[in-house]
Design a protein around this motif. Sequence first.
Motif, PDB file in Angstrom:
ATOM      1  N   SER A 194       0.825  -1.208   0.000  1.00  0.00           N
ATOM      2  CA  SER A 194       0.000   0.000   0.000  1.00  0.00           C
ATOM      3  C   SER A 194       0.859   1.259   0.000  1.00  0.00           C
ATOM      4  O   SER A 194       2.099   1.211   0.008  1.00  0.00           O
ATOM      5  CB  SER A 194      -0.906   0.003   1.233  1.00  0.00           C
ATOM      6  N   ASP A 195       0.170   2.400   0.019  1.00  0.00           N
ATOM      7  CA  ASP A 195       0.852   3.700   0.045  1.00  0.00           C
ATOM      8  C   ASP A 195       1.111   4.196   1.465  1.00  0.00           C
ATOM      9  O   ASP A 195       1.588   5.326   1.640  1.00  0.00           O
ATOM     10  CB  ASP A 195       0.023   4.735  -0.712  1.00  0.00           C
ATOM     11  N   ASP A 196       0.793   3.401   2.466  1.00  0.00           N
ATOM     12  CA  ASP A 196       1.123   3.784   3.833  1.00  0.00           C
ATOM     13  C   ASP A 196       2.627   4.088   3.887  1.00  0.00           C
ATOM     14  O   ASP A 196       3.447   3.264   3.456  1.00  0.00           O
ATOM     15  CB  ASP A 196       0.778   2.632   4.777  1.00  0.00           C
ATOM     16  N   PRO A 197       3.026   5.237   4.411  1.00  0.00           N
ATOM     17  CA  PRO A 197       4.456   5.579   4.451  1.00  0.00           C
ATOM     18  C   PRO A 197       5.310   4.508   5.118  1.00  0.00           C
ATOM     19  O   PRO A 197       6.460   4.289   4.708  1.00  0.00           O
ATOM     20  CB  PRO A 197       4.477   6.892   5.242  1.00  0.00           C
ATOM     21  N   LEU A 198       4.769   3.843   6.131  1.00  0.00           N
ATOM     22  CA  LEU A 198       5.531   2.772   6.766  1.00  0.00           C
ATOM     23  C   LEU A 198       5.752   1.604   5.800  1.00  0.00           C
ATOM     24  O   LEU A 198       6.824   0.990   5.788  1.00  0.00           O
ATOM     25  CB  LEU A 198       4.794   2.268   8.010  1.00  0.00           C
ATOM     26  N   ALA A 199       4.744   1.293   4.976  1.00  0.00           N
ATOM     27  CA  ALA A 199       4.881   0.213   3.999  1.00  0.00           C
ATOM     28  C   ALA A 199       5.877   0.588   2.915  1.00  0.00           C
ATOM     29  O   ALA A 199       6.702  -0.237   2.491  1.00  0.00           O
ATOM     30  CB  ALA A 199       3.522  -0.111   3.384  1.00  0.00           C
ATOM     31  N   VAL A 200       5.812   1.816   2.463  1.00  0.00           N
ATOM     32  CA  VAL A 200       6.758   2.289   1.442  1.00  0.00           C
ATOM     33  C   VAL A 200       8.185   2.182   1.962  1.00  0.00           C
ATOM     34  O   VAL A 200       9.090   1.687   1.274  1.00  0.00           O
ATOM     35  CB  VAL A 200       6.427   3.738   1.043  1.00  0.00           C
ATOM     36  N   TYR A 238      -9.928 -10.089  10.431  1.00  0.00           N
ATOM     37  CA  TYR A 238      -8.641 -10.755  10.228  1.00  0.00           C
ATOM     38  C   TYR A 238      -7.679  -9.867   9.433  1.00  0.00           C
ATOM     39  O   TYR A 238      -6.497  -9.746   9.782  1.00  0.00           O
ATOM     40  CB  TYR A 238      -8.849 -12.065   9.470  1.00  0.00           C
ATOM     41  N   MET A 239      -8.163  -9.264   8.364  1.00  0.00           N
ATOM     42  CA  MET A 239      -7.283  -8.458   7.526  1.00  0.00           C
ATOM     43  C   MET A 239      -6.812  -7.198   8.258  1.00  0.00           C
ATOM     44  O   MET A 239      -5.701  -6.718   8.023  1.00  0.00           O
ATOM     45  CB  MET A 239      -7.980  -8.118   6.213  1.00  0.00           C
ATOM     46  N   THR A 240      -7.642  -6.705   9.168  1.00  0.00           N
ATOM     47  CA  THR A 240      -7.200  -5.583   9.994  1.00  0.00           C
ATOM     48  C   THR A 240      -6.022  -5.997  10.864  1.00  0.00           C
ATOM     49  O   THR A 240      -5.036  -5.256  10.994  1.00  0.00           O
ATOM     50  CB  THR A 240      -8.356  -5.065  10.861  1.00  0.00           C
ATOM     51  N   VAL A 241      -6.098  -7.184  11.466  1.00  0.00           N
ATOM     52  CA  VAL A 241      -4.977  -7.695  12.246  1.00  0.00           C
ATOM     53  C   VAL A 241      -3.731  -7.805  11.373  1.00  0.00           C
ATOM     54  O   VAL A 241      -2.618  -7.465  11.798  1.00  0.00           O
ATOM     55  CB  VAL A 241      -5.320  -9.057  12.874  1.00  0.00           C
ATOM     56  N   GLY A 242      -3.905  -8.265  10.136  1.00  0.00           N
ATOM     57  CA  GLY A 242      -2.768  -8.382   9.225  1.00  0.00           C
ATOM     58  C   GLY A 242      -2.117  -7.044   8.929  1.00  0.00           C
ATOM     59  O   GLY A 242      -0.882  -6.924   8.889  1.00  0.00           O
ATOM     60  N   ARG A 243      -2.933  -6.032   8.698  1.00  0.00           N
ATOM     61  CA  ARG A 243      -2.380  -4.690   8.462  1.00  0.00           C
ATOM     62  C   ARG A 243      -1.638  -4.184   9.689  1.00  0.00           C
ATOM     63  O   ARG A 243      -0.553  -3.589   9.580  1.00  0.00           O
ATOM     64  CB  ARG A 243      -3.501  -3.722   8.081  1.00  0.00           C
ATOM     65  N   GLN A 244      -2.211  -4.424  10.855  1.00  0.00           N
ATOM     66  CA  GLN A 244      -1.564  -3.978  12.084  1.00  0.00           C
ATOM     67  C   GLN A 244      -0.253  -4.734  12.322  1.00  0.00           C
ATOM     68  O   GLN A 244       0.733  -4.148  12.797  1.00  0.00           O
ATOM     69  CB  GLN A 244      -2.532  -4.164  13.250  1.00  0.00           C
ATOM     70  N   LEU A 245      -0.245  -6.017  11.992  1.00  0.00           N
ATOM     71  CA  LEU A 245       0.996  -6.780  12.063  1.00  0.00           C
ATOM     72  C   LEU A 245       2.053  -6.151  11.160  1.00  0.00           C
ATOM     73  O   LEU A 245       3.220  -5.998  11.560  1.00  0.00           O
ATOM     74  CB  LEU A 245       0.750  -8.230  11.651  1.00  0.00           C
ATOM     75  N   GLY A 246       1.652  -5.782   9.949  1.00  0.00           N
ATOM     76  CA  GLY A 246       2.589  -5.154   9.026  1.00  0.00           C
ATOM     77  C   GLY A 246       3.181  -3.872   9.585  1.00  0.00           C
ATOM     78  O   GLY A 246       4.394  -3.627   9.486  1.00  0.00           O
ATOM     79  N   ARG A 247       2.343  -3.048  10.173  1.00  0.00           N
ATOM     80  CA  ARG A 247       2.836  -1.803  10.761  1.00  0.00           C
ATOM     81  C   ARG A 247       3.791  -2.084  11.926  1.00  0.00           C
ATOM     82  O   ARG A 247       4.796  -1.388  12.105  1.00  0.00           O
ATOM     83  CB  ARG A 247       1.659  -0.943  11.228  1.00  0.00           C
ATOM     84  N   GLY A 248       3.481  -3.134  12.702  1.00  0.00           N
ATOM     85  CA  GLY A 248       4.386  -3.504  13.783  1.00  0.00           C
ATOM     86  C   GLY A 248       5.746  -3.938  13.257  1.00  0.00           C
ATOM     87  O   GLY A 248       6.798  -3.543  13.794  1.00  0.00           O
ATOM     88  N   ILE A 249       5.751  -4.760  12.205  1.00  0.00           N
ATOM     89  CA  ILE A 249       7.003  -5.198  11.597  1.00  0.00           C
ATOM     90  C   ILE A 249       7.787  -3.999  11.073  1.00  0.00           C
ATOM     91  O   ILE A 249       9.008  -3.876  11.284  1.00  0.00           O
ATOM     92  CB  ILE A 249       6.735  -6.211  10.475  1.00  0.00           C
ATOM     93  N   ALA A 250       7.094  -3.095  10.364  1.00  0.00           N
ATOM     94  CA  ALA A 250       7.766  -1.940   9.775  1.00  0.00           C
ATOM     95  C   ALA A 250       8.366  -1.030  10.838  1.00  0.00           C
ATOM     96  O   ALA A 250       9.490  -0.525  10.697  1.00  0.00           O
ATOM     97  CB  ALA A 250       6.787  -1.171   8.898  1.00  0.00           C
ATOM     98  N   ARG A 251       7.639  -0.806  11.913  1.00  0.00           N
ATOM     99  CA  ARG A 251       8.158   0.044  12.985  1.00  0.00           C
ATOM    100  C   ARG A 251       9.357  -0.614  13.663  1.00  0.00           C
ATOM    101  O   ARG A 251      10.359   0.035  13.967  1.00  0.00           O
ATOM    102  CB  ARG A 251       7.060   0.335  13.996  1.00  0.00           C
ATOM    103  N   TYR A 252       9.260  -1.914  13.894  1.00  0.00           N
ATOM    104  CA  TYR A 252      10.373  -2.636  14.511  1.00  0.00           C
ATOM    105  C   TYR A 252      11.630  -2.559  13.642  1.00  0.00           C
ATOM    106  O   TYR A 252      12.753  -2.422  14.153  1.00  0.00           O
ATOM    107  CB  TYR A 252       9.963  -4.077  14.752  1.00  0.00           C
TER     108      TYR A 252
END
Length: 419
Positions: free
Chosen positions: A224-230, A393-407
């Motif tokens: 996605s275009d979320d800055p953390l994902a980019v 479920y997909m919300t949890v997945g997105r939140q997991l992604g943000r956690g990984i990116a921040r870490y």
Amino acid sequence: MRTAGTRLIGLILFMVLLASSVRAGELAVSTDFPGGSAEVVEIDQRERSITVRPAGDPQFGWSCWWYFKVTGVQPGETLTVTVDASQLKQASGKKLSASWALPERAAFRADGTNWLQTSPGTRDGDRCRWTQQVDAGQAWFAWGPAFVPSDAQALVDQLSREHEDVTAFELCKTRAGRSVPALVVSQTDANAGDRMVIWVQARQHAWESGGSWVGRGFIEWALSDDPLAVALREKADIYYVPIMDIDNVATGNGGKNQVPHDHNRDWSETPRWNAVQAAMKSLKQFDEQNRLVMFVDLHNPGANSKQPFFYIAPPELNTKRRKALQDAFIAVCREEMREPLKLDRSTPSTGPKYDKRWKEISSNWVRSATREHVVGITLETCWNTPHSNPRGYMTVGRQLGRGIARYLKQDPRRSRGLN
């Protein structure tokens, strides 16, 4: 000569007979599609009710999963669906608790695509009954929202078409000859040989369908275009496997504790399952290149779990640094995973008391076979809540992604410091 009144009466009688014939349509149950599994106990055409049993073979894992199609529905009518889980057995012959097969809310869909939840059912011992209005001529009911091999293939193909940095590939062929779809997100640049690697996989236990939906939420967020994902894509390659145990998902079997052991007890020197063998080979290669930093295995926990939680490394496999990095990752995930499913503060471990094959559990193998900076962890997302549906479920997945990116804002390979 017929009068207008006579014709009107005749028309009314015809319409009543026509409506009666439509209402009398025979309900029928079928499971002849990927993931389908149910044994019909009874269909009461008069009461418009259906009773089934889970039909998985215990040799291929816990027979918790059920998924069937109903035809002959009069659009707008209410059906009663009952699941009898009184005969659930494990491969050993021991009885399996009916709770594993009886969610409070069943999954259903009427349009062939969008999975919804029924209202809470009525539990009576080892049986549960749900009522659902169906506004179509057919409907599908299941233990949870199905995600079958064709869904996995369609997802990786779609993402590879839509994003130039995504490549779909086949992880392996299964023992039964089925393809295991996977994808990699990787930007081509001068630092490609030093980029971090993240590996996320789901469904080592076939019946735990929520894991694939969490994974889908993660990978779609990662693109996605979320800055953390980019920012994450700029520094890391992301490998994603939607379904590890493709064969049991396809045949509607449970997978967990299958004979001689399931995928998540197979991470040994001689793996039986081809998907495990292929994943281990890739992970070893990435670790030898000093690129692997994160491994996440996606599961669904027991019926009484109402919050997602992580299984963490047992003390036998921990070092001070490994524990500090694991704790740092969990800390940022707690900040991200708040609504609608809040991450539990409980963090059980998968040590010797958990399972006799504890060393062959995937996350434990990663912890023991890779470098100290690699976080290997299992996320268990609850399946028995009002939010245990694709959206939740997909919300949890997105939140997991943000956690990984921040870490991973700080490269764990470069520094012993924490985020």
